[in-house]
Design a protein around this motif. Structure first.
Motif, PDB file in Angstrom:
ATOM      1  N   GLN A 211      -3.633   4.400  -8.411  1.00  0.00           N
ATOM      2  CA  GLN A 211      -4.990   4.328  -7.853  1.00  0.00           C
ATOM      3  C   GLN A 211      -5.131   3.148  -6.892  1.00  0.00           C
ATOM      4  N   PRO A 212      -5.570   3.372  -5.655  1.00  0.00           N
ATOM      5  CA  PRO A 212      -5.731   2.264  -4.703  1.00  0.00           C
ATOM      6  C   PRO A 212      -6.646   1.168  -5.247  1.00  0.00           C
TER       7      PRO A 212
ATOM      8  N   TRP B 143       2.297   1.877  -3.373  1.00  0.00           N
ATOM      9  CA  TRP B 143       1.227   2.361  -4.254  1.00  0.00           C
ATOM     10  C   TRP B 143       1.031   3.872  -4.093  1.00  0.00           C
ATOM     11  N   ARG B 144       0.993   4.285  -2.821  1.00  0.00           N
ATOM     12  CA  ARG B 144       0.830   5.725  -2.553  1.00  0.00           C
ATOM     13  C   ARG B 144       2.017   6.514  -3.084  1.00  0.00           C
TER      14      ARG B 144
ATOM     15  N   ARG C  71       0.839  -1.212   0.000  1.00  0.00           N
ATOM     16  CA  ARG C  71       0.000   0.000   0.000  1.00  0.00           C
ATOM     17  C   ARG C  71       0.875   1.264   0.000  1.00  0.00           C
ATOM     18  N   THR C  72       1.954   1.234   0.791  1.00  0.00           N
ATOM     19  CA  THR C  72       2.867   2.388   0.865  1.00  0.00           C
ATOM     20  C   THR C  72       3.499   2.657  -0.496  1.00  0.00           C
TER      21      THR C  72
ATOM     22  N   ASN D 178      -9.588  -3.506   1.560  1.00  0.00           N
ATOM     23  CA  ASN D 178      -9.202  -2.211   2.094  1.00  0.00           C
ATOM     24  C   ASN D 178      -7.957  -1.674   1.367  1.00  0.00           C
ATOM     25  N   PRO D 179      -8.105  -1.312   0.091  1.00  0.00           N
ATOM     26  CA  PRO D 179      -6.945  -0.892  -0.686  1.00  0.00           C
ATOM     27  C   PRO D 179      -6.261   0.367  -0.146  1.00  0.00           C
ATOM     28  N   GLU D 180      -7.005   1.204   0.569  1.00  0.00           N
ATOM     29  CA  GLU D 180      -6.404   2.415   1.141  1.00  0.00           C
ATOM     30  C   GLU D 180      -5.481   2.048   2.284  1.00  0.00           C
TER      31      GLU D 180
END
Length: 335
Positions: free
Chosen positions: A292-293, A286-287, A283-284, A333-335
């Motif tokens: 896009q999450p 990705w950000r 996730r990190t 929970n992609p975010e």
């Protein structure tokens, strides 16, 4: 069956090797763990011929290898080692077939890729095939034909499955950098031209036609762009070895539609965090890349960091189940 599985990949799978020597037990564990994306287990603890190099050497067409004290060496005719490798592969296929009756969806099979094979198999003079461009060419051609036959055999046994071919290339970076040692150990073989590496990989990838190929390496500095150009639909890697230097290549790969097989679960016995914690780094990343999450679950398959041959059987079962839970966490929970 999930959309990912229909598209050719599932949300989670294993790398290939499993502990122990019981083919039925390994196939049962794998099929029970991954409803969407099982794989053909490899059991190197059985000995020479069950290791990844020996297993793939047994698939070669009109080329044969035998075990020497220094490793696998090419010879003129099939011997006991070739027969043993083929027998164990047959046993593994029997077991997988038993536990995937009526299965329809993605199914992964693994073999060593042409460059790691060339860096591992010795010629008669004791130097690896990598030292001889003609031998590299012959080996890649023999491997391509052997894989074609192997894939046809798996399709015959499990006709509902959509096969994903994984090429294991842990030595690829060393081949590109001229870091493969000579037989004496005092020097290294010269780096192979990147265009030749790419072209050879492309020829072997093409064996699988329109079906997806994933290239796996649990070494640092995986050449994402080269693999993408060679036709790999996915790249499998040890997530802990990534550095921010890899960011641009990974961002470009994802935007070009390459799937990431993120090795986030330790391959040997370890305390496992909660599933969400295991994919926090993904996730990190990705950000950091500004992606896009919502793309996460579509672009990432969760795996162990490398094969599980060195794990205890109990941990291997836990690690595979953990991959599935971690993938679910990414999707929910992609975010």
């Amino acid at each position: 069956m999930s959309e990912n599985s229909q598209a050719g990949f599932g949300p989670a799978t294993g790398i290939g090797s499993m502990p122990g020597g019981d083919a039925r037990e390994a196939a049962k564990t794998v099929a029970g763990s991954f409803e969407d994306f099982p794989f053909l287990p490899e059991l190197p603890a059985r000995g020479p011929g069950a290791d990844m190099v020996g297993r793939t050497a047994g698939m070669l067409v009109e080329m044969y290898a035998r075990v020497e004290p220094s490793g696998w060496r090419l010879g003129d005719r099939p011997g006991r080692d070739t027969r043993r490798a083929r027998s164990w592969l047959g046993e593994d296929l029997d077991a997988l077939e038993e536990f995937t009756q009526e299965y329809t969806g993605a199914l992964k099979v693994q073999a060593v890729g042409p460059w790691t094979l060339a860096a591992a198999l010795e010629l008669r003079n004791g130097e690896v095939a990598l030292s001889d461009p003609g031998a590299c060419r012959d080996l890649a051609g023999s491997l391509a034909e052997g894989l074609r036959l192997h894939l046809a055999e798996v399709r015959r046994r499990i006709p509902g499955a959509r096969l994903v071919l994984q090429l294991d290339e842990p030595s690829l970076t060393a081949v590109l950098r001229g870091q493969v040692k000579s037989a004496s150990g005092y020097r290294t073989h010269r780096a192979v031209d990147r265009q030749l590496v790419e072209a050879t990989l492309r020829d072997v990838v093409a064996v699988h036609g329109e079906d997806p190929v994933v290239v796996h390496s649990c070494a640092p500095d995986v050449p994402f762009a080269l693999l993408r150009r060679a036709g790999a639909a996915a790249v499998s890697f040890d997530f802990s070895l990534l550095t921010e230097r890899d960011d641009d290549a990974i961002g470009e790969a994802v935007e070009a539609g390459t799937r990431l097989f993120a090795g986030v679960v330790p391959g040997t016995d370890s305390a496992l965090s909660d599933p969400a914690g295991s994919v926090m780094g993904v996730r990190t990343l990705w950000r950091r890349l500004g992606l896009q999450p919502g793309l996460l679950a579509e672009a990432v398959t969760v795996t162990p960091s490398c094969g599980l041959a060195g794990a205890s059987p109990a941990y291997a079962r836990r690690a595979l189940a953990h991959c599935v839970s971690a993938a679910r966490s990414l999707a929910d929970n992609p975010e």
